[in-house]
Design a protein around this motif. Structure first.
Motif, PDB file in Angstrom:
ATOM      1  N   LEU A 145       0.823  -1.206   0.000  1.00  0.00           N
ATOM      2  CA  LEU A 145       0.000   0.000   0.000  1.00  0.00           C
ATOM      3  C   LEU A 145       0.857   1.256   0.000  1.00  0.00           C
ATOM      4  N   GLY A 146       1.901   1.262   0.817  1.00  0.00           N
ATOM      5  CA  GLY A 146       2.794   2.426   0.851  1.00  0.00           C
ATOM      6  C   GLY A 146       3.460   2.681  -0.482  1.00  0.00           C
ATOM      7  N   TRP A 147       3.915   1.604  -1.145  1.00  0.00           N
ATOM      8  CA  TRP A 147       4.559   1.771  -2.461  1.00  0.00           C
ATOM      9  C   TRP A 147       3.546   2.211  -3.516  1.00  0.00           C
ATOM     10  N   LEU A 148       2.321   1.689  -3.457  1.00  0.00           N
ATOM     11  CA  LEU A 148       1.305   2.094  -4.431  1.00  0.00           C
ATOM     12  C   LEU A 148       1.002   3.582  -4.316  1.00  0.00           C
ATOM     13  N   LEU A 149       0.810   4.062  -3.093  1.00  0.00           N
ATOM     14  CA  LEU A 149       0.499   5.479  -2.901  1.00  0.00           C
ATOM     15  C   LEU A 149       1.681   6.364  -3.285  1.00  0.00           C
ATOM     16  N   PHE A 150       2.872   5.931  -2.921  1.00  0.00           N
ATOM     17  CA  PHE A 150       4.075   6.724  -3.213  1.00  0.00           C
ATOM     18  C   PHE A 150       4.288   6.875  -4.712  1.00  0.00           C
ATOM     19  N   THR A 151       4.202   5.766  -5.436  1.00  0.00           N
ATOM     20  CA  THR A 151       4.401   5.836  -6.884  1.00  0.00           C
ATOM     21  C   THR A 151       3.224   6.517  -7.572  1.00  0.00           C
ATOM     22  N   GLY A 152       2.009   6.321  -7.064  1.00  0.00           N
ATOM     23  CA  GLY A 152       0.854   6.952  -7.684  1.00  0.00           C
ATOM     24  C   GLY A 152       0.883   8.458  -7.571  1.00  0.00           C
ATOM     25  N   LEU A 153       1.343   8.985  -6.430  1.00  0.00           N
ATOM     26  CA  LEU A 153       1.381  10.427  -6.226  1.00  0.00           C
ATOM     27  C   LEU A 153       2.493  11.091  -7.021  1.00  0.00           C
ATOM     28  N   ASN A 154       3.611  10.411  -7.179  1.00  0.00           N
ATOM     29  CA  ASN A 154       4.798  11.046  -7.753  1.00  0.00           C
ATOM     30  C   ASN A 154       5.135  10.608  -9.168  1.00  0.00           C
ATOM     31  N   THR A 155       4.232   9.848  -9.813  1.00  0.00           N
ATOM     32  CA  THR A 155       4.474   9.414 -11.192  1.00  0.00           C
ATOM     33  C   THR A 155       3.343   9.919 -12.075  1.00  0.00           C
ATOM     34  N   PRO A 156       3.536  11.021 -12.798  1.00  0.00           N
ATOM     35  CA  PRO A 156       2.457  11.552 -13.631  1.00  0.00           C
ATOM     36  C   PRO A 156       2.175  10.730 -14.883  1.00  0.00           C
ATOM     37  N   GLN A 157       3.166   9.990 -15.383  1.00  0.00           N
ATOM     38  CA  GLN A 157       2.965   9.207 -16.602  1.00  0.00           C
ATOM     39  C   GLN A 157       2.111   7.971 -16.279  1.00  0.00           C
ATOM     40  N   ARG A 158       0.964   7.869 -16.934  1.00  0.00           N
ATOM     41  CA  ARG A 158       0.029   6.796 -16.611  1.00  0.00           C
ATOM     42  C   ARG A 158       0.595   5.411 -16.916  1.00  0.00           C
ATOM     43  N   ALA A 159       1.232   5.253 -18.074  1.00  0.00           N
ATOM     44  CA  ALA A 159       1.764   3.945 -18.440  1.00  0.00           C
ATOM     45  C   ALA A 159       2.846   3.492 -17.461  1.00  0.00           C
ATOM     46  N   ARG A 160       3.752   4.388 -17.125  1.00  0.00           N
ATOM     47  CA  ARG A 160       4.815   4.032 -16.181  1.00  0.00           C
ATOM     48  C   ARG A 160       4.229   3.727 -14.804  1.00  0.00           C
ATOM     49  N   LYS A 161       3.221   4.470 -14.415  1.00  0.00           N
ATOM     50  CA  LYS A 161       2.587   4.233 -13.121  1.00  0.00           C
ATOM     51  C   LYS A 161       2.003   2.830 -13.043  1.00  0.00           C
ATOM     52  N   TRP A 162       1.345   2.391 -14.117  1.00  0.00           N
ATOM     53  CA  TRP A 162       0.750   1.058 -14.114  1.00  0.00           C
ATOM     54  C   TRP A 162       1.817  -0.029 -14.096  1.00  0.00           C
ATOM     55  N   VAL A 163       2.943   0.190 -14.742  1.00  0.00           N
ATOM     56  CA  VAL A 163       4.047  -0.775 -14.686  1.00  0.00           C
ATOM     57  C   VAL A 163       4.548  -0.910 -13.246  1.00  0.00           C
ATOM     58  N   TYR A 164       4.724   0.223 -12.589  1.00  0.00           N
ATOM     59  CA  TYR A 164       5.164   0.194 -11.190  1.00  0.00           C
ATOM     60  C   TYR A 164       4.145  -0.536 -10.315  1.00  0.00           C
ATOM     61  N   TRP A 165       2.871  -0.255 -10.525  1.00  0.00           N
ATOM     62  CA  TRP A 165       1.836  -0.874  -9.699  1.00  0.00           C
ATOM     63  C   TRP A 165       1.778  -2.388  -9.909  1.00  0.00           C
TER      64      TRP A 165
END
Length: 233
Positions: free
Chosen positions: A135-155
């Protein structure tokens, strides 16, 4: 001697006896507030208060997940290795996987009572650790990654880590209960190895996100876009 208002009204009529009223100005048409969906790109300005509050909450969730991960691996599993298993290292602490012989030694060191406590660890701290860390990693990457495609890869990586972590705990319980089953030991070892590989990927994601945030801040600073800065022409 001038006439009074009443005398003027009697002689010239009501229009002369009363002060002419000022002409009424037409009311300005009511302005309808602009919806967020009707705004053009760049017109929706962020509110610093809300942004900072969200950042604080995300930071707290991220560090709680990290602290729980450290507590589980550095204290809880170390206690399992020493107090429960008689000095045999807990299998999930072996980043490169483990052999069936090591698992048999660990199960023998645990005994029946120790195995029950080991399963209890997986049902409590071992359950909360991947959930809160993820949960902490999801919120951290979601808040600080504006690129949608990269965000989904991280998630996807974060969710895979949580799933593999939980599956590994279940596989370890089954393998410890039947240490003579080499296939169960190999399956549990593969999940533990995958868990550590995915955790290394989580660390890499955290570094990439931090570098991206620092670059954006420097870029905004150079363009005068930070709060309190005067925009540069």
């Amino acid at each position: 001697m001038g006439m009074t208002r009443a005398q003027k009204a009697k002689k010239y009529g009501e229009s002369e006896g009363s002060t002419p009223a000022a002409p009424r100005r037409p009311r300005d048409p009511a302005v309808r507030p602009v919806s967020v969906h009707e705004m053009r790109p760049g017109e929706l300005a962020p509110e610093p208060g809300k942004s900072s509050s969200a950042g604080i909450l995300v930071g707290v969730a991220f560090f709680v997940g990290v602290a729980l991960w450290l507590y589980y691996h550095l204290l809880v599993l170390q206690g399992v290795s020493g107090a429960l298993a008689g000095g045999v290292t807990a299998p999930e602490l072996l980043a490169g996987g483990f052999s069936a012989e090591h698992l048999a030694d660990f199960a023998r060191g645990l005994g029946t009572d120790g195995r029950t406590e080991y399963e209890g660890v997986h049902a409590t701290t071992g359950l909360l650790t991947p959930l809160l860390t993820g949960l902490g990693w999801l919120l951290f990457t979601g808040l600080n990654t504006p690129q949608r495609a990269r965000k989904w890869v991280y998630w996807v990586v974060v969710l895979a880590y949580a799933v593999v972590f939980l599956l590994g705990n279940s596989a370890l319980d089954a393998a410890v209960a039947q240490p003579q089953d080499t296939a169960a030991a190999a399956y549990a070892s593969g999940l533990v190895l995958a868990r550590w590989i995915l955790f290394a990927a989580l660390l890499l994601i955290a570094v990439l996100v931090c570098v991206s945030v620092v670059r954006r801040k420097f870029d905004d600073f150079s363009r005068g876009r930070l709060p309190g800065q005067r925009p540069r022409s």
